[in-house]
Scaffold this active site. Structure first.
Site, PDB file in Angstrom:
ATOM      1  N   CYS A  12      30.736   2.303 -13.134  1.00  0.00           N
ATOM      2  CA  CYS A  12      31.429   3.575 -13.344  1.00  0.00           C
ATOM      3  C   CYS A  12      30.637   4.706 -12.731  1.00  0.00           C
ATOM      4  CB  CYS A  12      31.646   3.793 -14.828  1.00  0.00           C
ATOM      5  SG  CYS A  12      32.789   2.579 -15.441  1.00  0.00           S
ATOM      6  N   TYR A  71      13.311  -6.416  -3.529  1.00  0.00           N
ATOM      7  CA  TYR A  71      13.630  -5.211  -4.290  1.00  0.00           C
ATOM      8  C   TYR A  71      15.100  -5.112  -4.702  1.00  0.00           C
ATOM      9  CZ  TYR A  71       9.030  -4.103  -2.448  1.00  0.00           C
ATOM     10  OH  TYR A  71       7.714  -4.168  -2.117  1.00  0.00           O
TER      11      TYR A  71
END
Ligand code: LLP
Length: 463
Positions: A391, A421
């Site tokens: 969202c 990463y």
């Protein structure tokens, strides 16, 4: 439903920011070997395969999203680094890029050492059997508990990052009757960016002790006075995703000058220098990374030359690559959920993961590539933005990419070069369950980090 394909041409130039790809690649089905791990290709059905495993079978067995790691590629990169630096240097894999017990085992078998930067990374390393002597502990704010754990385990080095830490590590060492080997991390005044470096610019950050203002020299004085610490060398790390060896060369020169100054002031020649990690990899075809041989040659030459000029015995060199070893080994496999064309702009392709499994695009504006991998397609290229299911409108995985215009829900797409990463910075945003890491080798797939479950999250939520 007809989806509009945005043809190549001026329209793309209008909507693509400068510096990004301005035209679709000639062949959207091609999996460019500069970006994908070495066992990736297409099989007779047109689906992508890795280590002989069809991605459709991987998705069916392990679900999506999933990080798929090519073990042979990982091991080959370890060997390339070892071979490039040779027996007179040490290669410490930077565990922050991605660490798991399987990875530790591979590193051990391939003769690499390991750099950890937290007590929990250290715990994983020790649990998986990495000998403590081959581990370096980093961090700008190690807790006393982390230092205790490292000292009692017998780690090969602790890299000191502040004046307080000198005292803290010496205290712990004294209490345990250990003479702890340490290095001092210095900032050499080189600011390394992706494509450039700016000399004398980077003292203004939290890591290390600066050469320029004398703090590094002062740290050396203090460490040399403490019997519980054995100063074995100087450490420098100039940054990450670097393509130009010049920054490393400046760092090497400055670290060697410090060794000469230490010899002149204290009459001791420190036996080691560590020049950190940071070598860049290819995320898109526009990236042109150096290989470990180039960097080893450049560093070896500069250290030898500077040492000769300063009449120093060349110190043993170590480096700490993370991204350059694990980054290219892995792709993230996603299933397409929705395809939403925005007339005159681009098509938003939503996948079943997003910023929770790859925060790098949102955080660093990182660029990635993407390909349809469950099949080939002859459809026209469609300017796309691959977004996640979170969202947040910044939830972007690949900002600008071309995918075939017949892309449809249920297709599998993959984003290469996500080994570094991404899992290690993954989050539970929106209570996303962090994806598994599936290692593939010789036609076999094995989960090395399992997918999180609702039970995992609920167990933490103790009400
Ligand atoms: N050594 C030290 C002391 C480091 O601080 C780092 C990375 C490395 C080695 C390994 O650097 P590499 O070879 O992986 O570039 N999260 C960022 C990268 C942060 C790197 C931090 N230190 C990213 O996703 O790009």
């Amino acid at each position: 439903m007809s989806r509009s394909a945005h043809p190549a041409g001026p329209r793309h130039a209008d909507v693509l920011p400068e510096g990004h790809w301005s035209a679709p690649p000639a062949d959207l089905n091609h999996l460019d070997q500069r970006i994908w791990s070495r066992t990736v290709g297409r099989n007779g059905d047109g689906a992508a395969e890795v280590a002989g495993m069809d991605v459709r079978d991987l998705a069916a067995e392990f679900g999506t999203p999933a990080y798929v790691l090519d073990e042979a590629d990982f091991r080959a990169r370890c060997r390339a680094w070892r071979a490039a630096f040779g027996p007179d240097a040490d290669v410490f894999y930077a565990g922050k890029a991605f660490l798991s017990r399987a990875v530790v085992k591979w590193l051990y078998e391939e003769g690499l050492n390991l750099d950890v930067c937290s007590g929990t990374e250290l715990a994983v390393a020790l649990d998986a059997g990495m000998p403590a002597a081959r581990i370096a502990l980093h961090g700008n704010n190690k807790t006393t508990a982390e230092i205790e754990r490292a000292v009692t385990a017998g780690v090969g080095r602790i890299v000191l990052d502040s004046f307080q830490e000198i005292v803290r590590v010496a205290d712990v060492a004294r209490r345990h009757g250990v003479r702890q080997k340490v290095q001092i991390r210095v900032t050499v005044g080189v600011e390394a960016h992706t494509h450039e470096f700016i000399a004398t610019a980077h003292e203004d950050q939290k890591f290390g002790l600066a050469l320029a203002d004398g703090q590094a020299a002062e740290a050396v004085r203090r460490v040399l006075m403490l019997e519980d610490l054995e100063l074995i060398g100087i450490h420098s790390h100039i940054g990450s995703q670097i393509f130009d060896t010049a920054g490393f060369e400046v760092a090497a020169r400055r670290v060697v000058s410090l060794l000469a100054a230490i010899r002149d002031e204290h009459g001791v020649e420190l036996p080691e220098i560590d020049l950190g990690g940071g070598l860049g990899i290819a995320y898109t075809p526009e990236d042109d990374p150096r290989d470990p041989h180039e960097i080893a040659k450049a560093l070896g030459e500069i250290v030898a030359r500077e040492c000769e000029a300063a009449r120093l015995t060349p110190p043993r060199l170590s480096v700490e690559p993370g991204r350059a070893i694990v980054g290219p080994t892995t792709f993230t496999l996603y299933e397409v959920g929705t395809v939403k064309p925005l007339e005159g702009l681009r098509t938003y392709v939503s996948v079943d993961g997003g910023m929770s499994d790859n925060i790098r695009t949102a955080l660093y504006d990182a660029e990635y590539s993407v390909a349809l991998v469950s099949r080939t397609s002859d459809a026209a290229p469609m300017l796309s933005r691959v977004v996640g299911k979170h969202c947040e409108s910044g939830d972007i995985v690949v900002r600008d990419a071309f995918l075939p215009a017949d892309l449809a829900p249920g297709d599998l797409i993959a984003v290469p070069a996500t080994g570094a990463y991404c899992r290690s910075m993954a989050s539970n945003y929106n209570h996303a369950l962090r994806p598994p890491v599936v290692a593939v080798a010789d036609g076999q797939a094995k989960v090395i980090v399992r997918r999180e479950t609702e039970e995992d999250l609920l167990r933490l939520d103790v009400g």
